[in-house]
Design a protein around this motif. Structure first.
Motif, mmCIF file in Angstrom:
data_model
loop_
_atom_site.group_PDB
_atom_site.id
_atom_site.type_symbol
_atom_site.label_atom_id
_atom_site.label_comp_id
_atom_site.label_asym_id
_atom_site.label_seq_id
_atom_site.Cartn_x
_atom_site.Cartn_y
_atom_site.Cartn_z
ATOM 1 N N VAL A 50 0.831 -1.198 0.000
ATOM 2 C CA VAL A 50 0.000 0.000 0.000
ATOM 3 C C VAL A 50 0.865 1.247 0.000
ATOM 4 N N LYS A 51 1.986 1.200 0.675
ATOM 5 C CA LYS A 51 2.847 2.374 0.759
ATOM 6 C C LYS A 51 3.648 2.559 -0.517
ATOM 7 N N ASP A 52 3.943 3.819 -0.834
ATOM 8 C CA ASP A 52 4.814 4.099 -1.965
ATOM 9 C C ASP A 52 6.241 3.650 -1.679
ATOM 10 N N VAL A 53 6.661 3.794 -0.447
ATOM 11 C CA VAL A 53 8.035 3.477 -0.074
ATOM 12 C C VAL A 53 8.031 2.651 1.203
ATOM 13 N N ASP A 54 8.698 1.525 1.175
ATOM 14 C CA ASP A 54 8.936 0.753 2.382
ATOM 15 C C ASP A 54 10.145 1.369 3.069
ATOM 16 N N ILE A 55 9.949 1.885 4.262
ATOM 17 C CA ILE A 55 11.035 2.619 4.915
ATOM 18 C C ILE A 55 12.205 1.718 5.272
ATOM 19 N N HIS A 56 12.016 0.415 5.246
ATOM 20 C CA HIS A 56 13.127 -0.498 5.507
ATOM 21 C C HIS A 56 13.937 -0.802 4.252
ATOM 22 N N GLU A 57 13.467 -0.344 3.121
ATOM 23 C CA GLU A 57 14.108 -0.632 1.842
ATOM 24 C C GLU A 57 15.011 0.522 1.428
ATOM 25 N N SER A 58 16.231 0.185 1.031
ATOM 26 C CA SER A 58 17.164 1.195 0.545
ATOM 27 C C SER A 58 16.775 1.593 -0.868
ATOM 28 N N ARG A 59 16.757 2.905 -1.125
ATOM 29 C CA ARG A 59 16.343 3.408 -2.432
ATOM 30 C C ARG A 59 17.484 4.090 -3.180
ATOM 31 N N ALA A 60 18.643 4.248 -2.544
ATOM 32 C CA ALA A 60 19.758 4.922 -3.202
ATOM 33 C C ALA A 60 21.072 4.401 -2.632
ATOM 34 N N GLU A 61 22.103 4.391 -3.474
ATOM 35 C CA GLU A 61 23.421 3.950 -3.021
ATOM 36 C C GLU A 61 24.156 5.058 -2.281
ATOM 37 N N LYS A 62 23.942 6.299 -2.703
ATOM 38 C CA LYS A 62 24.604 7.433 -2.075
ATOM 39 C C LYS A 62 23.640 8.134 -1.124
ATOM 40 N N VAL A 63 24.212 8.854 -0.174
ATOM 41 C CA VAL A 63 23.413 9.651 0.756
ATOM 42 C C VAL A 63 23.819 11.110 0.622
ATOM 43 N N ASP A 64 22.883 11.987 0.895
ATOM 44 C CA ASP A 64 23.109 13.428 0.783
ATOM 45 C C ASP A 64 22.298 14.121 1.864
ATOM 46 N N ASP A 65 22.959 14.937 2.685
ATOM 47 C CA ASP A 65 22.243 15.637 3.757
ATOM 48 C C ASP A 65 21.469 16.846 3.263
ATOM 49 N N ASN A 66 21.708 17.263 1.993
ATOM 50 C CA ASN A 66 20.930 18.321 1.345
ATOM 51 C C ASN A 66 21.047 19.656 2.075
ATOM 52 N N TYR A 67 22.075 19.831 2.879
ATOM 53 C CA TYR A 67 22.263 21.062 3.666
ATOM 54 C C TYR A 67 21.013 21.396 4.469
ATOM 55 N N ALA A 68 20.359 20.368 4.984
ATOM 56 C CA ALA A 68 19.074 20.552 5.669
ATOM 57 C C ALA A 68 19.115 20.155 7.133
ATOM 58 N N ILE A 69 20.300 19.890 7.674
ATOM 59 C CA ILE A 69 20.419 19.350 9.033
ATOM 60 C C ILE A 69 20.733 20.478 10.018
ATOM 61 N N TYR A 70 19.903 20.589 11.037
ATOM 62 C CA TYR A 70 20.170 21.526 12.130
ATOM 63 C C TYR A 70 21.069 20.890 13.186
ATOM 64 N N CYS A 71 20.777 19.653 13.523
ATOM 65 C CA CYS A 71 21.520 18.989 14.589
ATOM 66 C C CYS A 71 21.514 17.480 14.345
ATOM 67 N N LYS A 72 22.655 16.857 14.571
ATOM 68 C CA LYS A 72 22.788 15.402 14.460
ATOM 69 C C LYS A 72 23.527 14.892 15.684
ATOM 70 N N THR A 73 22.870 14.033 16.439
ATOM 71 C CA THR A 73 23.473 13.406 17.613
ATOM 72 C C THR A 73 23.337 11.890 17.472
ATOM 73 N N GLY A 74 23.726 11.190 18.501
ATOM 74 C CA GLY A 74 23.575 9.746 18.469
ATOM 75 C C GLY A 74 22.146 9.284 18.631
ATOM 76 N N ASN A 75 21.262 10.182 19.078
ATOM 77 C CA ASN A 75 19.872 9.805 19.325
ATOM 78 C C ASN A 75 18.890 10.385 18.318
ATOM 79 N N TYR A 76 19.128 11.587 17.860
ATOM 80 C CA TYR A 76 18.122 12.229 17.010
ATOM 81 C C TYR A 76 18.774 13.047 15.907
ATOM 82 N N LEU A 77 17.932 13.365 14.937
ATOM 83 C CA LEU A 77 18.338 14.161 13.778
ATOM 84 C C LEU A 77 17.292 15.241 13.576
ATOM 85 N N ASP A 78 17.690 16.513 13.640
ATOM 86 C CA ASP A 78 16.789 17.644 13.411
ATOM 87 C C ASP A 78 16.967 18.145 11.983
ATOM 88 N N VAL A 79 15.852 18.197 11.244
ATOM 89 C CA VAL A 79 15.880 18.561 9.834
ATOM 90 C C VAL A 79 14.977 19.762 9.611
#
Length: 384
Positions: A50-79
């Motif tokens: 039913v979902k367009d994207v299974d969140i457990h499924e990888s959709r790309a080989e590369k990752v990009d933070d898109n200059y959209a990150i306010y804070c990244k810690t070991g527990n949370y990510l603020d976008v």
């Protein structure tokens, strides 16, 4: 300007029957029901999810933070959200309106007082009474229209939160939306229940980029035409193409699924400090979906429009100063293991210091223009 978030919030509210908001809700509910039937029919026949994207499924080989990150810690990510930087034009328009109406109202009040208290010999002239009456009618009409209609629109970029934040907490496996009440308020959704609007099997040249839309189905709305409504956030900056969009989503997905070490540190964290130069740079880029970015191309057009971007940038900076820096509620901060002392200092700093250095900058400019000693305020308070 938080227009997109406002439309999502309007669809979840109860409105007066027969109003344009009520008719809009009815049309949206009808279209969603029709699309849902078509989507379910096609997926049942193909055996798809039913979902367009299974969140457990990888959709790309590369990752990009898109200059959209306010804070990244070991527990949370603020976008950030897409509309955080889309502001300034409303502040310019309404600021110009107030700049004209406030002196006009004061002048009208002074003239009216002088006419009534100290009339000229021969009594009050009809033309003076008529002019005064027309002026007061104009003032009250504009004031009513501003309070009744325009103030709500201006609130989409001023007198509200300075930014909307989406927090992904991998420890609690939840996603949090930090928004003002009129845009839906602070909400939390389970990571496994969200959906990212990223259709499968789309070639890169078929996608035009855009913004990452992360949504969840909720039943807590009061929409009379649909008991099930959608809530969502427009996450990150504009992406130049579909592959870029997938890479940005993969950055978030790997953080939540594989941990903070599975993704690199952001290339450049987004700053929360209002800055007039940064505001002018932001509006001059015209970062739009589909890769249209004046920061990378159209240099000649950017130079020609420099005066426009300077004025627009000042409106952008003014709208930031008219807003306040938000933070998540205490329960969410505790669940994220966020330092209370650090959070409080950041809250005070982001809200007070921009006002102080803006006032100091305006004074230095005024003193330079009029040949005054810039140390005069310090002398008045006895610091020099």
């Amino acid at each position: 300007m938080y227009y997109l978030e406002w439309t999502v919030a309007l669809n979840r509210m109860r409105h007066k029957p027969g109003s344009w908001q009520d008719k809009f809700q009815k049309n949206v509910a009808y279209k969603l029901a029709a699309n849902k039937k078509k989507s379910l029919a096609s997926r049942v026949s193909s055996g798809g999810d039913v979902k367009d994207v299974d969140i457990h499924e990888s959709r790309a080989e590369k990752v990009d933070d898109n200059y959209a990150i306010y804070c990244k810690t070991g527990n949370y990510l603020d976008v950030c959200t897409y509309n955080d930087d889309k502001r300034g034009l409303l502040t310019l328009v309404f600021g110009a309106l107030l700049y004209g109406m406030v002196p006009f109202s004061i002048t009208t009040a002074v003239i009216s007082y002088n006419i009534v208290v100290s009339p000229e010999e021969g009594g009050l002239e009809p033309i003076s009474l008529l002019a005064g009456l027309v002026s007061w009618v104009m003032i009250f009409a504009v004031a009513y229209a501003f309070y009744r209609y325009l103030a709500r629109i201006w609130r989409l970029e001023a007198f509200t939160m300075r930014r909307l934040v989406v927090r992904f907490n991998r420890e609690t496996r939840q996603m949090y939306f930090l928004r003002p009440t009129f845009l839906g308020g602070v909400t939390a959704y389970n990571w496994d229940e969200i959906d990212a609007a990223l259709p499968k099997d789309m070639l890169n040249h078929e996608g035009v980029g855009g913004m990452l839309v992360i949504g969840a189905i909720t039943r807590d709305g009061v929409n009379p035409h649909s008991q099930i409504t959608a809530d969502g956030a427009f996450v990150g900056n504009a992406c130049r193409d579909y592959q870029h969009l997938l890479s940005f989503w993969e950055y978030i997905r790997r953080f939540m699924e594989d941990g903070p070490d599975a993704v690199p540190e952001p290339r450049r964290r987004r700053s929360k400090w209002p800055n007039p130069l940064a505001s002018m740079w932001t509006v001059s880029r015209l970062s739009l979906p589909g890769g249209f970015d004046l920061g990378r191309s159209f240099l000649w057009l950017r130079l020609v429009l420099t005066p426009v971007f300077v004025v627009w940038g000042l409106g952008h900076y003014a709208s930031l100063l008219l807003c306040y820096e938000p933070r998540f509620p205490k329960a969410i901060r505790a669940a994220s293991h966020e330092s209370e002392a650090r959070s409080l200092l950041a809250l005070l700093g982001y809200n007070l210091l921009p006002l102080l250095y803006t006032v100091a900058g305006l004074w230095l400019y005024y003193a330079w223009q009029h040949g005054l000693d810039w140390r005069l305020p310090l002398q008045l308070v006895g610091w020099l």
